[in-house]
Design an enzyme around this catalytic site. Structure first.
Site, short mmCIF file in Angstrom:
data_model
loop_
_atom_site.label_atom_id
_atom_site.label_comp_id
_atom_site.label_asym_id
_atom_site.label_seq_id
_atom_site.Cartn_x
_atom_site.Cartn_y
_atom_site.Cartn_z
CG ASP A 102 -6.43 -9.15 -4.60
OD1 ASP A 102 -7.81 -9.13 -4.37
OD2 ASP A 102 -6.31 -10.95 -5.35
CG LEU A 103 -2.50 -2.38 -3.64
CD1 LEU A 103 -2.19 -1.88 -4.93
CD2 LEU A 103 -2.79 -0.85 -2.06
CG ASP A 104 1.32 -3.10 -3.24
OD1 ASP A 104 1.32 -2.53 -4.67
OD2 ASP A 104 0.46 -2.41 -2.16
CD GLU A 105 -1.74 -9.08 -1.51
OE1 GLU A 105 -0.35 -10.65 -1.55
OE2 GLU A 105 -1.72 -8.68 -0.14
N GLY A 121 0.75 -0.96 -0.22
CA GLY A 121 -0.06 0.36 0.06
C GLY A 121 0.87 1.51 0.10
#
Lengths: 279, 279, 279, 279
Positions: A221-224, A196
């Protein structure tokens, strides 16, 4: 003599290497380099074969398709066509600059077709290299409307990959889905730590002794998303969040450039939420 | 089901991967991992194939020999037999200690059959691990006479490899020839810098900002044999030759242990004065 | 001539370096090495001064106390007394073994007074080095009762530090408080990633390209204490959780040993939830 | 409030830190960061003091000169004036490009006054950044005549430092003496290994497992000057001399940029044939 890369990704089976290399041999294609990997847990086989010779793509692929098990994906890619990138940026020049310089010098064998920024700051840098820069400001616009403008621009350039070279906005699912498996991001932490916003501030507050960067494919999915490349540098107590950011720029740009190099040379398979990377 | 490693080293030729993997397939041997390399300048092909299945060594090798070009060397090695080491030491315990501990814990899958020192200092450490220690002092003896005593002892233990774990004497050509390609040394510098005696003193005098270690096979030319593994650490102006030596011990022991691991797992080919190492 | 370390930790103020070094000079103490750091955000000053000379501790500290601002902490530590450790372990020998070997060789200048295990597995390794091993099994006992037995044993040895060398149990607040700032743990991930159990399994599932280790002081919050040292190694898609654990052992033991060395040489200040480490 | 750096380099003596910091305190100058080092073998003291306050340079230096021993050198340097560089290049753009980009972004706080090439290849890159490029071809000219032309140009720009950013010519003693202690070179090997021409070819022939780069001040002896910074990357048997050169470019540019940053921020003392570098 041409050079091509054969990428095979299929359910694991007996004799796959023999079968595939046989077909290469039968077609008088010389194997320059061969890498393979079996994910035994998932029962999946991955192989990258760098070939040299005179290709009859149709018959070669026909032979392959006969030999490979159901559910196989295979691609035969010429290394002659330059891949096309669109870069997306905000204000920070270091990743963009490294990529521009590496294209200029030929260290990255790619065509940067355009750079899109949500701020105008990097226009003059991009223009030095005679590459179109488009500013699409997000102010006063909802996310979807903004992304529609961006996507319209992107599509004009028909890129192989979108590279988020410190693009500081989160993308919607729709945008990500539109370029599925083709968006590469650089995140300024060693993921999964400091997901994040403001990872250097988070790192400062936690008092870590290393900071890092992660290049990954973008998913919903953020940064996933699947990680392509990561690295770290050592820091100490004397670093502020700001001096971490300064020190981190070099590792960010290196990790992104190395990831791009790997992707452009067809060394990367996406495998669920992971990657298989043949170095 | 057994596991074996097939090592092939031969003049380069068309279709070698196909030919070899076909024979594996025909014999219903599953390929766990396959690595190959072609030295194009020298026209030489190297392949390491990790196999699983039920082996009929004689017919398998017969088939291979039919398929391989003249001048091929191939070895089929069971991973079940523990390799045998003799360690040679002088006074410093760190490399010896790391290997002893890794054997004790199983991290290195090997049998240390004996340790030979030209000084008695390390006897008590070795004996803690219930391993024979032999002291063969060199004082008052010429080099050849000393080495004859050492060689006589070594031969009693019939080791696969001799490991010079900070053995601070130069070996004669005769001794090296007797165990050709089977003596592994750790040198405390990043070769080819600082060949010979007192590399840390040399490093101090030159004012370098990195120090390192090199594990290599021993040949007739001092510190000139095929390099297996190297690494460095960063230092600064505040290091004396002595504190470099202190700091260097960790990198020495790691480099030697990693090199040993590679050799024991049959990941290393000697190729003239170089190595081919499949990681 | 004696050697001592002066550690000063106080609210920041003008002229602190001048004031402290003046007092050293007045007492004819030679400064071998001096390091200082000001946390400007918190307004706190840290200084480590390595001194050589003939000490009159009482008058030296009296002079210091006159010069330092309110809220100052200062310690004058002789480097002659060997520090005392108690190690706590479970089943894995690699961190324990590295520390035992480094004490044996003198690379770590410390006395290991005892090793406490919740399993008996490591008894024979410890006993090789003539160090008491105590097994305190946790089975059939509640956490508090178990820790009381452990604490009773620890207290018999009166250690400067407790080192959790792969001790696989979580400690209660009471136990942590009893040895506040004196318990050092090695966690097998680059924190804050992969907090808690099975970090290598977590790393495998996430598909990271680096794994690491973190040495930290233990506080009430699991894996959240002040970090002393961290490092990573590169891995790839071919690593299982198990082979990550194998590969990670070397970095775990190195990070713990380096952290211990720093703590033993009085190079580490605890500063809230962070550390100030003078290298 | 101004910021200045005080650099002191003098014969070692008792109480030097106290004396110097006292004078700072007396002048109400706040010490932001202080580093010192004593070379005990040579009996020489080095200190770098980052100061903040209102400076009266004349009286401050007068006080210092009274306090320092004979043979002291001290400089008080404003951090406000941008240092001036002249870069010298041949054909390779990577080091030049990284420095240009870092100046452009402000990551290196320096003014590139001009770039001089012995080939015209890099003119267009330099001109993108609105910096003068001068081509001084060496063909058909003796070394001395060529260097006179170069020196005449350099002197027009009155630089603080000359940076050889892959300048592929050896300089004469006269040229080196003219800019003594002010010429910084990047050599593409981990010195002292592979001195002289074609280090990657030498590395290929030796079969090393690491390659590196060294930034150093230029002296009369080729590749023998004081080393500022070094680093390495790992390679394997599959690298040709050419692919080593490709891989080495990133480490070359990083090492040169880091060395430049250190020099520009006055963190580097030249000390005989070594450097003292405060990081």
């Amino acid at each position: 003599m041409e050079k091509k890369i054969l990428l095979t990704d299929c359910p694991d089976d007996k004799g796959l290497i023999a079968k595939i290399t046989n077909i290469c041999y039968k077609h008088q294609l010389n194997i320059i380099k061969n890498d393979e990997f079996v994910d035994r847990e998932q029962g999946r086989f991955f192989m990258r074969t760098a070939l040299e010779g005179i290709f009859n793509d149709a018959t070669f692929l026909e032979d392959l398709d006969m030999a490979l098990p159901q559910g196989a994906e295979r691609r035969l890619i010429s290394t002659e066509r330059k891949k096309r990138l669109v870069l997306m940026v905000t204000r920070e020049p270091h990743c963009l600059g490294d990529i521009l310089m590496k294209c200029y010098s030929g260290a990255l064998d790619v065509e940067i077709t355009a750079v899109i920024g949500n701020h105008p700051d990097l226009a003059s840098l991009v223009q030095k290299f005679d590459i179109p820069f488009h500013c699409v400001p997000a102010e006063g616009m909802d996310r979807v409307a903004h992304e529609q403008q961006v996507a319209a621009l992107v599509d004009e350039y028909n890129p192989d990959y979108l590279v988020l070279a410190k693009y500081m906005r989160v993308l919607t699912s729709d945008f990500v889905a539109r370029y599925s498996g083709r968006i590469i991001n650089i995140h300024h932490s060693f993921l999964p730590a400091f997901i994040g916003a403001k990872p250097y501030q988070q790192a400062y507050e936690r008092g870590v002794k290393i900071i890092g960067a992660t290049a990954h494919f973008v998913t919903d999915d953020l940064d996933e998303g699947p990680i392509i490349e990561q690295d770290v540098i050592h820091i100490d107590h004397a670093y502020s969040a700001e001096s971490m950011a300064d020190a981190g720029r070099d590792v960010e740009k290196q990790v992104l450039s190395r990831a791009l190099q790997l992707v452009l040379q067809e060394q990367v398979f996406i495998h669920g939420n992971k990657t298989v990377v043949f170095k």
